[in-house]
Enzyme design. Structure first.
Site, short mmCIF file in Angstrom:
data_model
loop_
_atom_site.label_atom_id
_atom_site.label_comp_id
_atom_site.label_asym_id
_atom_site.label_seq_id
_atom_site.Cartn_x
_atom_site.Cartn_y
_atom_site.Cartn_z
N ASP A 18 0.84 -1.20 0.00
CA ASP A 18 0.00 0.00 0.00
C ASP A 18 0.88 1.25 0.00
OD1 ASP A 18 0.85 -0.07 2.62
OD2 ASP A 18 -1.16 -0.10 3.52
N SER A 19 2.20 1.06 0.03
CA SER A 19 3.13 2.16 -0.23
C SER A 19 2.83 2.79 -1.58
CB SER A 19 4.58 1.67 -0.20
OG SER A 19 4.74 0.54 -1.04
N ASP A 37 -0.93 -6.39 -0.38
CA ASP A 37 -1.11 -5.72 0.91
C ASP A 37 -2.59 -5.51 1.19
OD1 ASP A 37 0.32 -4.83 3.05
OD2 ASP A 37 1.14 -3.06 2.06
N LYS A 45 -0.72 -9.61 2.91
CA LYS A 45 0.01 -9.10 4.08
C LYS A 45 -0.93 -8.26 4.93
CE LYS A 45 3.29 -5.75 3.79
NZ LYS A 45 2.64 -4.71 4.63
N GLU A 96 -1.13 -5.83 8.43
CA GLU A 96 -0.40 -5.08 9.45
C GLU A 96 -1.01 -5.30 10.83
OE1 GLU A 96 0.19 -0.92 8.72
OE2 GLU A 96 0.99 -1.26 6.70
N GLU A 121 9.37 -3.93 10.49
CA GLU A 121 9.75 -2.62 9.95
C GLU A 121 10.23 -1.69 11.06
OE1 GLU A 121 6.94 -0.93 7.21
OE2 GLU A 121 7.96 1.01 7.18
O1 KIV Z 1 3.52 -1.07 1.65
C1 KIV Z 1 4.68 -1.47 1.60
O2 KIV Z 1 5.43 -1.24 0.65
C2 KIV Z 1 5.19 -2.23 2.74
C3 KIV Z 1 6.67 -2.48 2.81
C4 KIV Z 1 7.35 -1.26 3.27
C5 KIV Z 1 7.00 -3.66 3.65
O3 KIV Z 1 4.44 -2.59 3.59
#
Ligand code: KIV
Length: 274
Positions: free
Chosen positions: A54-55, A93, A122, A124, A191
């Site tokens: 989600d970056s 994500d 993934k 969080e 992280e």
């Molecule tokens: O969203 C993302 O790119 C991430 C990485 C920084 C692990 O969660």
């Protein structure tokens, strides 16, 4: 049949392969990608784990945080990235809010696998997220957990800060790491945590840890594509290294990163936190 000069595709990276890499002591090379072109470069350079993070809200869309990213957007970018991959594992994500209940997380996860062709999602956090992790894993959606600095917590944290420095916070992080493993997570992104803490969690867990700003003691490393290529702009966190400067080309940068992770020369102490 493959063209005679083309190497055969490597065995796909999947849940058992991640486990094997940890037990063999082979560092896992992970990066983010958001489109097919870059995904193909990462795959060709042997990146194991490709995250549609989600970056993308920050590095692709120019938002100030990851919070605006939607499930539709993650699915869209996963579909594109999947077209560029032959062997790497595609990880999607779970965006902010999509895992507020186990059922919502499951619905989003199903879309990421069916429409986005991801092989893992993934999530969080721990705490209330443990139910979602368990719910998905029990329904055949592999999950990578993410602890330490969780960017979706930015409003509560008040910024992007190193986590687990105080003794109580370090103990809580260790408890959370054990809990995500017990809930069925296949891997754990750590992280921005002190290297010694990340190393001790890595030693204790049987699932692989993948660090970003967590020192060289993790089982693997992940960087955001734009950071690795030096095109993120703004404040550059300590854990970021621009591999394009020495690599000379996008391919060269990805290759240099993969080699540095596998030889454990990245991250060096100047990229880590005490
Ligand atoms: O969203 C993302 O790119 C991430 C990485 C920084 C692990 O969660």
């Amino acid at each position: 049949m493959y063209a005679s000069d083309a190497p055969p595709p490597r065995p796909p990276v999947n849940v058992p392969e991640l486990r094997r890499l940890k037990s063999a002591g082979t560092p896992i090379v992970a990066m983010t990608a958001y489109d097919a072109g870059f995904a193909a470069v990462l795959d060709a350079e042997g990146v194991d784990f490709v995250l549609v993070g989600d970056s993308l809200g920050m590095v692709v869309q120019g938002e100030v945080s990851t919070l605006p990213v939607t499930v539709d957007q993650i699915v869209y970018h996963c579909r594109a990235v999947a077209r560029g991959l032959r062997g790497a594992l595609l990880v999607a994500d779970m965006p902010f809010g999509a895992d507020a209940t186990p059922e919502r997380a499951f619905d989003a996860g199903v879309r990421m696998l069916k429409e986005g062709n991801a092989g893992m999602v993934k999530i969080e956090g721990a705490g209330v997220k443990l139910d979602a992790i368990r719910f998905l894993v029990e329904r055949e959606i592999p999950v990578c957990a993410h602890l330490g600095l969780t960017p979706q917590s930015v409003l509560r944290l008040g910024g992007y800060k190193v986590q687990g420095r105080e003794a109580a916070a370090a103990e809580q992080l260790k408890r959370d790491a054990r809990a995500v493993e017990a809930a069925g997570a296949t891997a754990l992104v750590l992280e921005c945590v002190p290297s010694a803490l990340a190393e001790s969690i890595t030693r204790e867990l049987s699932i692989p840890t993948i660090g970003i700003g967590a020192g060289a003691g993790c089982d693997g490393q992940i960087l955001v594509l734009h950071d690795l290529l030096g095109v993120s702009g703004g404040h550059r966190p300590r854990f970021v290294k621009n591999f394009l400067a020495d690599g000379g080309s996008v391919q060269g940068a990805v290759r240099a990163y993969a080699e540095a992770v596998r030889s454990r020369t990245f991250p060096a102490s100047e990229h880590a936190y005490a």
